[in-house]
Design a protein around this motif. Structure first.
Motif, PDB file in Angstrom:
ATOM      1  N   SER A  39      75.398  30.310  15.049  1.00  0.00           N
ATOM      2  CA  SER A  39      75.653  31.744  15.097  1.00  0.00           C
ATOM      3  C   SER A  39      74.658  32.460  14.224  1.00  0.00           C
ATOM      4  N   VAL A  40      73.524  32.806  14.783  1.00  0.00           N
ATOM      5  CA  VAL A  40      72.467  33.470  14.041  1.00  0.00           C
ATOM      6  C   VAL A  40      72.523  34.953  14.339  1.00  0.00           C
ATOM      7  N   PRO A  41      72.566  35.795  13.324  1.00  0.00           N
ATOM      8  CA  PRO A  41      72.678  37.226  13.551  1.00  0.00           C
ATOM      9  C   PRO A  41      71.457  37.785  14.246  1.00  0.00           C
ATOM     10  N   SER A  42      71.630  38.917  14.916  1.00  0.00           N
ATOM     11  CA  SER A  42      70.535  39.521  15.654  1.00  0.00           C
ATOM     12  C   SER A  42      69.555  40.230  14.744  1.00  0.00           C
ATOM     13  N   ARG A  43      69.917  40.405  13.503  1.00  0.00           N
ATOM     14  CA  ARG A  43      69.005  41.015  12.546  1.00  0.00           C
ATOM     15  C   ARG A  43      69.050  40.256  11.231  1.00  0.00           C
ATOM     16  N   ALA A  44      68.033  40.478  10.421  1.00  0.00           N
ATOM     17  CA  ALA A  44      67.966  39.775   9.153  1.00  0.00           C
ATOM     18  C   ALA A  44      68.914  40.392   8.152  1.00  0.00           C
ATOM     19  N   PRO A  45      69.332  39.618   7.108  1.00  0.00           N
ATOM     20  CA  PRO A  45      70.203  40.168   6.073  1.00  0.00           C
ATOM     21  C   PRO A  45      69.530  41.331   5.348  1.00  0.00           C
ATOM     22  N   GLU A  46      70.344  42.184   4.769  1.00  0.00           N
ATOM     23  CA  GLU A  46      69.819  43.313   4.021  1.00  0.00           C
ATOM     24  C   GLU A  46      69.121  42.846   2.752  1.00  0.00           C
ATOM     25  N   ASN A  47      68.199  43.676   2.271  1.00  0.00           N
ATOM     26  CA  ASN A  47      67.542  43.370   1.006  1.00  0.00           C
ATOM     27  C   ASN A  47      68.575  43.307  -0.097  1.00  0.00           C
ATOM     28  N   SER A  48      68.398  42.384  -1.034  1.00  0.00           N
ATOM     29  CA  SER A  48      69.399  42.201  -2.070  1.00  0.00           C
ATOM     30  C   SER A  48      69.351  43.275  -3.144  1.00  0.00           C
ATOM     31  N   ALA A  49      68.196  43.866  -3.318  1.00  0.00           N
ATOM     32  CA  ALA A  49      68.100  44.862  -4.379  1.00  0.00           C
ATOM     33  C   ALA A  49      66.856  45.704  -4.185  1.00  0.00           C
ATOM     34  N   THR A  50      66.852  46.852  -4.835  1.00  0.00           N
ATOM     35  CA  THR A  50      65.686  47.717  -4.822  1.00  0.00           C
ATOM     36  C   THR A  50      65.127  47.772  -6.229  1.00  0.00           C
ATOM     37  N   PRO A  51      63.822  47.512  -6.403  1.00  0.00           N
ATOM     38  CA  PRO A  51      63.260  47.506  -7.748  1.00  0.00           C
ATOM     39  C   PRO A  51      63.431  48.852  -8.437  1.00  0.00           C
ATOM     40  N   LYS A  52      63.814  48.823  -9.697  1.00  0.00           N
ATOM     41  CA  LYS A  52      64.090  50.047 -10.436  1.00  0.00           C
ATOM     42  C   LYS A  52      62.834  50.680 -11.026  1.00  0.00           C
ATOM     43  N   THR A  53      61.908  49.822 -11.422  1.00  0.00           N
ATOM     44  CA  THR A  53      60.732  50.350 -12.103  1.00  0.00           C
ATOM     45  C   THR A  53      59.478  49.690 -11.561  1.00  0.00           C
ATOM     46  N   VAL A  54      58.693  50.443 -10.783  1.00  0.00           N
ATOM     47  CA  VAL A  54      57.429  49.954 -10.261  1.00  0.00           C
ATOM     48  C   VAL A  54      56.371  51.007 -10.517  1.00  0.00           C
ATOM     49  N   GLN A  55      55.275  50.600 -11.121  1.00  0.00           N
ATOM     50  CA  GLN A  55      54.204  51.541 -11.400  1.00  0.00           C
ATOM     51  C   GLN A  55      53.646  52.079 -10.088  1.00  0.00           C
ATOM     52  N   PRO A  56      53.471  53.395  -9.965  1.00  0.00           N
ATOM     53  CA  PRO A  56      52.972  53.988  -8.724  1.00  0.00           C
ATOM     54  C   PRO A  56      51.647  53.390  -8.282  1.00  0.00           C
ATOM     55  N   SER A  57      50.818  52.967  -9.233  1.00  0.00           N
ATOM     56  CA  SER A  57      49.498  52.447  -8.908  1.00  0.00           C
ATOM     57  C   SER A  57      49.550  51.007  -8.416  1.00  0.00           C
ATOM     58  N   SER A  58      50.712  50.376  -8.505  1.00  0.00           N
ATOM     59  CA  SER A  58      50.838  48.976  -8.109  1.00  0.00           C
ATOM     60  C   SER A  58      51.596  48.863  -6.790  1.00  0.00           C
ATOM     61  N   PRO A  59      50.920  48.441  -5.732  1.00  0.00           N
ATOM     62  CA  PRO A  59      51.618  48.292  -4.452  1.00  0.00           C
ATOM     63  C   PRO A  59      52.727  47.254  -4.558  1.00  0.00           C
ATOM     64  N   VAL A  60      53.832  47.518  -3.905  1.00  0.00           N
ATOM     65  CA  VAL A  60      54.964  46.608  -3.970  1.00  0.00           C
ATOM     66  C   VAL A  60      54.663  45.331  -3.201  1.00  0.00           C
ATOM     67  N   LYS A  61      55.036  44.214  -3.792  1.00  0.00           N
ATOM     68  CA  LYS A  61      54.890  42.915  -3.148  1.00  0.00           C
ATOM     69  C   LYS A  61      56.287  42.376  -2.873  1.00  0.00           C
ATOM     70  N   TYR A  62      56.393  41.544  -1.841  1.00  0.00           N
ATOM     71  CA  TYR A  62      57.707  41.086  -1.415  1.00  0.00           C
ATOM     72  C   TYR A  62      57.900  39.590  -1.659  1.00  0.00           C
ATOM     73  N   ILE A  63      59.060  39.275  -2.247  1.00  0.00           N
ATOM     74  CA  ILE A  63      59.486  37.889  -2.435  1.00  0.00           C
ATOM     75  C   ILE A  63      60.655  37.655  -1.491  1.00  0.00           C
ATOM     76  N   VAL A  64      60.499  36.735  -0.561  1.00  0.00           N
ATOM     77  CA  VAL A  64      61.563  36.419   0.390  1.00  0.00           C
ATOM     78  C   VAL A  64      62.237  35.113  -0.009  1.00  0.00           C
ATOM     79  N   PHE A  65      63.547  35.178  -0.226  1.00  0.00           N
ATOM     80  CA  PHE A  65      64.346  33.982  -0.477  1.00  0.00           C
ATOM     81  C   PHE A  65      64.997  33.610   0.851  1.00  0.00           C
ATOM     82  N   PHE A  66      64.545  32.518   1.438  1.00  0.00           N
ATOM     83  CA  PHE A  66      64.985  32.115   2.765  1.00  0.00           C
ATOM     84  C   PHE A  66      65.853  30.870   2.638  1.00  0.00           C
ATOM     85  N   GLY A  67      67.178  31.044   2.813  1.00  0.00           N
ATOM     86  CA  GLY A  67      68.064  29.916   2.575  1.00  0.00           C
ATOM     87  C   GLY A  67      69.405  30.028   3.272  1.00  0.00           C
ATOM     88  N   ASN A  68      70.381  29.295   2.729  1.00  0.00           N
ATOM     89  CA  ASN A  68      71.723  29.259   3.310  1.00  0.00           C
ATOM     90  C   ASN A  68      72.718  30.010   2.426  1.00  0.00           C
TER      91      ASN A  68
END
Length: 230
Positions: free
Chosen positions: A23-52
């Motif tokens: 039973s695999v969902p038709s969409r991916a799970p929601e992001n677990s959190a939104t970063p609170k503090t990111v410097q505007p000059s630094s593009p956001v990078k993504y860490i994907v935790f792919f598991g059970n």
């Protein structure tokens, strides 16, 4: 590891309760959190935790799962990373191999693979598990050649057969070496088999247990992160 046999029995009893891998969902799970503090000059990078279910935070609020705790750590260090919790309860390596293409539609700079535990509990042939995990890694590398990869190892109880359980753990070591990627030998180190750190089912970590899991992951993950713009 302490109390592995009793822990293993509980794992087997609860195996089907973790979810149906078909039973695999038709969409991916929601992001677990939104970063609170990111410097505007630094593009956001993504860490994907792919598991059970261990990654999904089964039985807990999403904010208590280890990916969200990693996000909080990242925020405290003002690093430009956003965590995506792509955990799915009951997921097997075969299910993950089918699902990963959907996940890779978004940018990925760091990919943490935590799958295989449900394969071991079901006694799936080790060759199939290793093949599926390798294919997942191949797909990630093909889509994002510069991605940084991390593999989380897992163990299964000896009541699956000593030879099987030993070879099961070894396959993670083999994959990590073959792909020359960061490796955490046992995701549940210090948590598995400890009643006070697991929910009443005896398999899924409590909120306190997830904190230890997060520390386990961080010891390896931190070396893959940087605060550079490249």
């Amino acid at each position: 590891m302490k109390k592995l046999s009793s822990y293993g029995i509980l794992l087997l009893l609860l195996c089907t309760a973790c979810g149906n891998p078909g039973s695999v969902p038709s969409r991916a799970p929601e992001n677990s959190a939104t970063p609170k503090t990111v410097q505007p000059s630094s593009p956001v990078k993504y860490i994907v935790f792919f598991g059970n279910s261990l990654t999904a935070g089964y039985g807990l609020d999403l904010s208590e799962a280890y990916p969200a705790l990693i996000q909080a750590k990242i925020d405290s260090l003002h690093l430009p990373y956003k965590v995506v919790n792509a955990g799915l309860s009951g997921e097997t390596s075969a299910g993950g191999n089918s699902r990963v293409d959907w996940i890779l539609k978004q940018p990925v700079q760091v990919f943490v693979l935590e799958l295989g535990g449900n394969d071991g509990l079901r006694g799936i042939p080790l060759e199939e598990t290793e093949k599926n995990l390798q294919q997942i890694l191949n797909k990630v590398k093909e889509k994002y050649p510069n991605v940084k990869l991390m593999l989380a190892g897992m163990r299964v109880p000896p009541n699956m057969g000593k030879q099987y359980s030993e070879k099961f753990h070894t396959l993670f070591i083999t994959l990590a070496k073959k792909n020359n990627i960061a490796f955490l030998p046992f995701l549940l180190e210090g948590v598995g088999g400890e009643p006070q750190l697991n929910q009443s089912d005896g398999i899924h970590p409590t909120a306190e247990g997830q904190k230890i899991v997060a520390e386990n992951v961080w010891t390896v993950l931190k070396d893959l992160l940087d605060d550079k713009n490249s």
